[in-house]
Design an enzyme around this catalytic site. Structure first.
Site, PDB file in Angstrom:
ATOM      1  N   CYS A  34      29.079-103.636  13.368  1.00 38.78           N
ATOM      2  CA  CYS A  34      27.970-102.560  13.529  1.00 38.78           C
ATOM      3  C   CYS A  34      28.918-101.349  13.506  1.00 38.78           C
ATOM      4  CB  CYS A  34      27.109-102.667  14.433  1.00 38.78           C
ATOM      5  SG  CYS A  34      26.097-101.082  14.612  1.00 38.78           S
ATOM      6  N   CYS A  70      27.409 -98.665  15.898  1.00 43.21           N
ATOM      7  CA  CYS A  70      27.616 -99.172  17.462  1.00 43.21           C
ATOM      8  C   CYS A  70      28.886 -99.017  18.084  1.00 43.21           C
ATOM      9  CB  CYS A  70      27.237-100.405  17.742  1.00 43.21           C
ATOM     10  SG  CYS A  70      25.689-101.150  16.781  1.00 43.21           S
ATOM     11  N   ASP A  71      29.927 -99.535  17.082  1.00 46.51           N
ATOM     12  CA  ASP A  71      31.341 -99.668  17.659  1.00 46.51           C
ATOM     13  C   ASP A  71      32.237 -98.849  17.281  1.00 46.51           C
ATOM     14  OD1 ASP A  71      30.211-101.750  19.391  1.00 46.51           O
ATOM     15  OD2 ASP A  71      30.639-103.302  17.796  1.00 46.51           O
TER      16      ASP A  71
END
Ligand code: NAP
Length: 320
Positions: free
Chosen positions: A135, A138-139
């Site tokens: 993701c 997200c990361d």
């Protein structure tokens, strides 16, 4: 024993699940949503959603998820944070075993969505969070100023690569074909980004690491030639797989593993519905998940009122 029997137990608090809960609660059904972590599912991980109508400037997925949850709860739906572990969909009422206890439902809406598809490489699991990620939203921030690779050729890979190009020093997009299948609108800005390199016709065959990811082993599908490339991160964006482990053996799945349910969201089991990304369908979007949720609540309401052709009705639950 005085057990509470819900009219509807919704498994999964994404847009499909909370729309089912909203419509069910508004129809007066006693409804609970069982959610593992927080509302929104995959949607909550999307920073900017521009294709959900009603938000002319777009909307943050996490905020939209909270709105959907609060809207359903305003009409009396409950949310319980629990991991569903086992189902008995033959029992009347249906039995839903969770980390927080057992729930009973006259109807069940499966809204478990889909998760990222894995490459299936040795060490992929062990290196997840240590260089391997699924993701970018997200990361991605962890890779500021670093070199990252993205594997895949669809819209997810293209939008992940574009997002990462604004954070990382260099992005290497690795695709097993010589063209992307992503929509043209997604491809153009990517082609124009100066720090994006494309490696066509390549598959990732190995992960190099020293405890953390350091690089990738690649094979050229046209020549068979092997090579390595240095990378601090690998974002795997090769599509999604439906979360159907819970219903395996209970519900019919299609060849790709999605629940075989049509537009009415009805599964092979009366009173059990599949909505959102977990259902076999052409277009997996927030709006189609929400539409499924509305339909499922309607079908559940009909079922509870009139039973169905097999004579399996809510009345019989109450008599038992
Ligand atoms: P997708 O469209 O199914 O694309 C998956 C990509 O991964 C394909 O290019 C595929 O290659 C490749 N792939 C699959 N398995 C692989 C493997 N084992 N090794 C290497 N490559 C592999 O999936 P997606 O990009 O996640 O999109 C899913 C859905 O969400 C689509 O309907 C998409 O339109 C939608 N979506 C929309 C947006 C948007 O902004 N509108 C953003 C993200 C996603 P092949 O091309 O060779 O099959």
């Amino acid at each position: 024993m005085n057990r509470r029997i819900y009219d509807m137990v919704v498994i999964g608090g994404g847009p499909g699940g909370y729309t089912a809960a909203l419509y069910a609660a508004r129809a007066g059904l006693d409804t609970v949503v069982l959610e593992q972590l927080s509302a929104g599912g995959q949607m909550a991980l999307t920073h900017q959603i521009d294709n959900y109508p009603g938000f002319e400037d777009g909307v943050d997925g996490f905020a939209l998820a909270e709105k959907m949850q609060r809207q359903a709860e305003r009409f009396g739906a409950h949310t319980e944070y629990a991991e569903v572990r086992k189902l008995d969909l033959a029992a009347r009422p249906r039995v839903i075993e969770t980390s927080e206890g057992v729930y009973y439902g006259k109807t069940v809406v499966l809204a478990t969505g889909a998760g990222p598809r894995e490459l299936g490489l040795p060490m992929e699991k062990e290196l997840t969070g240590r260089g391997v990620a699924y993701c970018a939203a997200c990361d991605g921030m962890r890779y500021r100023g670093k070199t990252v690779a993205v594997v895949g050729g669809g819209n997810s890979a293209a939008s992940d690569a574009l997002l990462l190009s604004r954070i990382a020093k260099k992005v290497i997009l690795i695709h097993r074909r010589d063209t992307l299948r992503a929509e043209k609108a997604c491809q153009k800005p990517l082609m124009e980004a100066e720090n994006v390199e494309f490696l066509w016709n390549r598959v990732v065959t190995g992960l190099l690491h020293d405890g953390k990811l350091t690089g990738l082993r690649l094979t050229d599908r046209t020549t068979g030639e092997e090579s390595t490339v240095e990378a601090d991160g690998l974002f795997i964006s090769i599509g999604r797989k439906p979360a159907t482990d819970l219903v395996r053996g209970w519900l019919e799945l299609d060849a790709d593993g999605y629940v075989a349910a049509g537009e009415t969201t009805e599964t092979g089991l009366p009173g059990v519905y599949a909505v959102g990304d977990v259902r076999a369908k052409k277009l997996r979007q927030i709006i189609t998940a929400a539409a499924d949720g509305a339909v499922a609540a309607h079908m559940a309401e009909e079922y509870l009122l009139h039973g169905n052709q097999t004579g399996d009705s809510a009345y019989s639950f109450e008599k038992n």
